[in-house]
Write an enzyme that holds these catalytic residues in place. Structure first.
Site, PDB file in Angstrom:
ATOM      1  N   MET A   1       9.315   4.878   8.471  1.00 41.43           N
ATOM      2  CA  MET A   1      10.296   3.890   9.339  1.00 41.43           C
ATOM      3  C   MET A   1       9.944   2.099   8.954  1.00 41.43           C
ATOM      4  SD  MET A   1       9.545   5.356  13.289  1.00 41.43           S
ATOM      5  CE  MET A   1      10.199   3.956  13.708  1.00 41.43           C
TER       6      MET A   1
ATOM      7  N   GLY B   1       6.747   4.074   4.531  1.00 37.00           N
ATOM      8  CA  GLY B   1       6.744   5.333   4.881  1.00 37.00           C
ATOM      9  C   GLY B   1       8.111   5.232   6.008  1.00 37.00           C
TER      10      GLY B   1
ATOM     11  N   LEU C   1       0.183  -1.909  -0.329  1.00 34.80           N
ATOM     12  CA  LEU C   1      -0.161  -0.159   0.317  1.00 34.80           C
ATOM     13  C   LEU C   1       1.273   1.358   0.280  1.00 34.80           C
ATOM     14  CD1 LEU C   1      -2.813  -1.007   2.690  1.00 34.80           C
ATOM     15  CD2 LEU C   1      -2.738  -1.277  -0.286  1.00 34.80           C
ATOM     16  N   GLY C   2       2.578   1.278   0.835  1.00 34.27           N
ATOM     17  CA  GLY C   2       2.665   2.389   0.668  1.00 34.27           C
ATOM     18  C   GLY C   2       4.238   2.223   1.489  1.00 34.27           C
TER      19      GLY C   2
ATOM     20  N   ASP D   1       4.003  14.038  19.325  1.00 31.60           N
ATOM     21  CA  ASP D   1       3.864  14.299  18.389  1.00 31.60           C
ATOM     22  C   ASP D   1       2.482  13.943  16.957  1.00 31.60           C
ATOM     23  OD1 ASP D   1       6.165  14.249  16.014  1.00 31.60           O
ATOM     24  OD2 ASP D   1       6.210  12.387  15.149  1.00 31.60           O
TER      25      ASP D   1
ATOM     26  N   VAL E   1       3.815  -0.482   4.140  1.00 30.53           N
ATOM     27  CA  VAL E   1       2.599  -1.069   5.058  1.00 30.53           C
ATOM     28  C   VAL E   1       1.727  -1.309   3.774  1.00 30.53           C
ATOM     29  CG1 VAL E   1       0.167  -0.173   5.191  1.00 30.53           C
ATOM     30  CG2 VAL E   1       2.032   1.361   6.215  1.00 30.53           C
TER      31      VAL E   1
ATOM     32  N   LYS F   1       1.593  -2.951   9.036  1.00 34.71           N
ATOM     33  CA  LYS F   1       3.065  -1.910   8.920  1.00 34.71           C
ATOM     34  C   LYS F   1       4.106  -2.642   9.398  1.00 34.71           C
ATOM     35  CE  LYS F   1       2.622   1.737  10.762  1.00 34.71           C
ATOM     36  NZ  LYS F   1       2.518   3.223  11.847  1.00 34.71           N
TER      37      LYS F   1
END
Length: 321
Positions: free
Chosen positions: A32, A30, A27-28, A149, A35, A49
């Site tokens: 860290m 990032g 899906l993607g 954060d 996914v 994740k």
């Protein structure tokens, strides 16, 4: 021999299993984690994740990643928070040693992605986002959980209009609801080390005073998010890296009205109180700020911010009940 890219590593995982989930597609990717779309034998799907392999051996990052699931699950279990937090179905370590988390598959975009497309958002939309975030913070802060954060990247705007608060991985936790699972070993938070995103960081956080952080630190980050969404620039402008950290630690935020004079004065007052340099002058708690935001959404004057402006109460003091 060249090392594999994140994309190549992720591609090799497609078709393999993690926990009870089979990874069907990427899906993607990032900073860290990668996914994936995962499916259980019963057909249920989730977003999986998986921490990047080259981060698995960095103890602090791995601990933070593994803490996110239990914190989110614990908060979602204690009340009307299911709308404001993604459901976490499973988290742990796979047979090959990869830290992973299976969570609700979200349909929509982050507030950052929406901001990147539109530049600034309308007052009504920003107040709606803030209201939903404050719903989560009211409960989180009641259990001594400080997110640390909050930023547009960690807020998800669903196609159904629901706002989800993401990434409790660096949250500071004092306690959790009775009966919830224990957290993985805490990360080491050292005094003098700033943890979080500089653009939205409160002064006490930028100075590394980690033992002094509390719910008002999150309110600053929410105020900084509102400032960016309404004003089209960060609190400290274009400062970057070390200069940005110094600015966050030493310079008060400019009044929102000086950056965005078209924003109604009552809205500016709410943002300005949240962004007070000294936490003692910010909203005393998330519930007080939420009531001001609720009032604005209802077309009324924000009672706390108005009382501060009229000198009937000192900023930071708790309102009379």
């Amino acid at each position: 021999m060249m090392s594999e890219s994140d994309e190549e590593i992720a591609a090799r995982r497609i078709g393999t299993s993690v926990g009870t989930w089979t990874l069907e597609r990427l899906l993607g990717i990032g900073g860290m984690a990668s996914v994936f779309l995962g499916r259980r034998p019963d057909g249920y799907v989730a977003a999986i994740k998986i921490l990047h392999p080259y981060l698995q051996d960095i103890s602090e990052l791995r601990k933070r990643f593994l803490r996110e699931g239990p914190i989110g699950s614990a908060l979602a279990a204690v009340g009307p928070l299911c709308e404001g937090l993604p459901a976490v179905y499973e988290s742990g370590v796979s047979e090959d040693g990869a830290a992973f988390m299976a969570m609700e598959l979200l349909d929509g975009e982050t507030v950052f992605e929406r901001m990147a497309r539109k530049g600034v958002l309308s007052v009504d939309e920003v107040l709606r986002i803030a209201h939903k975030v404050l719903d989560v913070l009211v409960v989180a802060h009641a259990f001594g959980i400080v997110h640390r954060d909050l930023k547009p990247e960690n807020l998800h705007n669903g196609r159904d209009g629901r706002i989800k608060v993401l990434d409790f991985g660096i949250a500071r936790v004092d306690t959790l609801p009775e009966g919830t699972a224990e957290l993985p070993e805490k990360t080491a938070t050292k005094t003098g080390v700033a943890i979080g995103s500089y653009e939205y960081m409160a002064p006490e956080q930028a100075m590394g005073k980690n033992q002094e952080l509390d719910g008002r630190t999150d309110l600053f980050a929410l105020g900084a998010t509102m400032f960016r969404l309404l004003g089209g620039r960060y609190v400290h402008g274009d400062a970057e890296n070390a200069l940005l950290l110094v600015a966050a630690a030493t310079r008060p935020a400019p009044p929102l009205a000086t950056i965005a004079p078209h924003i109604p004065a009552p809205v500016c007052r709410v943002v300005d109180i949240a962004l007070a340099f000294h936490k003692e002058a910010r909203y005393p708690d998330a519930a007080t700020m939420r009531f001001d935001v609720y009032s604005l959404r209802a077309g009324k004057t924000p009672p706390y911010a108005t009382a501060v402006a009229e000198g009937r109460i000192r900023a930071g003091d708790r309102p009379p009940r």
